[in-house]
Scaffold this active site. Sequence first.
Site, PDB file in Angstrom:
ATOM      1  N   GLY A 217       0.844  -1.209   0.000  1.00  0.00           N
ATOM      2  CA  GLY A 217       0.000   0.000   0.000  1.00  0.00           C
ATOM      3  C   GLY A 217       0.864   1.238   0.000  1.00  0.00           C
ATOM      4  O   GLY A 217       2.062   1.164  -0.293  1.00  0.00           O
ATOM      5  N   ASN A 218       0.279   2.370   0.305  1.00  0.00           N
ATOM      6  CA  ASN A 218       1.066   3.605   0.389  1.00  0.00           C
ATOM      7  C   ASN A 218       0.437   4.533   1.423  1.00  0.00           C
ATOM      8  O   ASN A 218      -0.594   4.216   2.004  1.00  0.00           O
ATOM      9  CB  ASN A 218       1.184   4.269  -0.990  1.00  0.00           C
ATOM     10  CG  ASN A 218      -0.174   4.624  -1.553  1.00  0.00           C
ATOM     11  OD1 ASN A 218      -0.877   5.474  -1.029  1.00  0.00           O
ATOM     12  ND2 ASN A 218      -0.559   3.942  -2.638  1.00  0.00           N
ATOM     13  N   HIS A 219       1.103   5.683   1.653  1.00  0.00           N
ATOM     14  CA  HIS A 219       0.718   6.560   2.762  1.00  0.00           C
ATOM     15  C   HIS A 219      -0.400   7.549   2.440  1.00  0.00           C
ATOM     16  O   HIS A 219      -0.652   8.445   3.225  1.00  0.00           O
ATOM     17  CB  HIS A 219       1.930   7.366   3.232  1.00  0.00           C
ATOM     18  CG  HIS A 219       2.957   6.529   3.910  1.00  0.00           C
ATOM     19  ND1 HIS A 219       2.681   5.775   5.015  1.00  0.00           N
ATOM     20  CD2 HIS A 219       4.263   6.312   3.634  1.00  0.00           C
ATOM     21  CE1 HIS A 219       3.763   5.138   5.400  1.00  0.00           C
ATOM     22  NE2 HIS A 219       4.737   5.439   4.571  1.00  0.00           N
TER      23      HIS A 219
END
Length: 411
Positions: A217-219
């Site tokens: 995933g990512n932030h």
Amino acid sequence: MSDVLALQYMLKGKHIVLGISGGIAAYKSVMLLRLFVKAGAEVQVVITPNGKQFITPVTLSSLSGKPVISEFFTANTGEWHSHVDLGLWADAMVIAPATASTIAKMANGVADNMLITSYLSTRAKVFAAPAMDLDMWKHPSTQRNLAMLRADGVGIIEPEAGELASGLVGKGRMEEPEKIFEAVASYLTGNKPLAGKTYLVTAGPTYENIDPVRFIGNHSSGKMGFALAKALSDFGAKVRLVAGPVSLPTPEGEIERIDVVSAREMLAASESVFAECDGAIFCAAVADYAPAECAEKKIKREKRDSMTIELVKNPDISARLGQLKRPNQTLVGFALETDNETENATGKMMRKGLDWIALNSLRDAGAGFRTDTNKVTLIAADGRVSEIPLMAKSEVARRMVETIFCNADNQ
Ligand code: CTP
């Protein structure tokens, strides 16, 4: 302030009840009252007994030109203030600041002061601008009460994050008077240039599952996409908000939220609503790759000193919809770039068949992921460029929507 100036004199003949409860942000309500009066509105101030500890009724009555109402009875004459008349007189009621206690009383109908009785009696649209310390704001009880108020149709004007009266830093500072004014004025004047339009907004990250408990995933927080959905809705549009995994409440308005997890799900949800949309803003931080396979069971650590996950390219949602785009649909993408920013962003816009691209530069402090602020350069396919300086994401969103969709020349 320029937009505020444009709204001046537009509230002539409008009746506003300004409710002030007991918080230090009450000093900002003087400015709010001034803006309403300058715009030609008639304002009746109702203040709670605690509110008077923070701001004097004399200041408020001098500005509004009307005696301030606080108690059920006027002490010396015994005259009774009719909350029913007041409630029916109002075209809009604004409670600013709305303390945690006032919010709780509103949610539960605890009519123990003039402000709450007026609130319960009014048939007009009510706005509340909460102000409190960050822990009070986050408290489940406050959030529960706010959810009840939203369900009751109260327009919650979210507080900002920043330094609080306690010295702590966090969310809870009452929104600036200009913003509260704009929300109320826009409601009262029916300023809805996007009425009848529908827009797709993609927001947040995507999660690409590795096994039942792990993902890539990512932030991305989703804040910018949600702010865009809110801005579109504030201008009268219907919104289809396709959201990756984020922990954000759906903004108030005609916003249909479709929750998704992976890029493929986001594409399917976006494709399913695209035909009915007049445009789209692709704000999601879509994972570029996903594991070729998702393990059915949790991958065990035993007997593995290293492991390799094969990744396959995800579909590009913006490019796919760019191919399907009709001439009357306006598509907007985002580009987060670290070098050759303008050139890369423009290339991305052209490759994906977009009409506009909002360039975020990682060089700008306060812009991009996880912050409450942003700074973007809007670039149009026809070469126009518009800079939006560093400001709250809600304001950046409003300006983006105004520049791209509210100006008839851009449609
Ligand atoms: N985008 C999308 N689907 C993808 C990847 C990106 O819809 N699979 C959209 C984003 O929402 C954004 C724009 O495309 O509006 C640009 O995203 P970005 O990640 O900057 O670009 P990429 O195309 O992934 O290019 P690169 O990562 O090589 O910079």
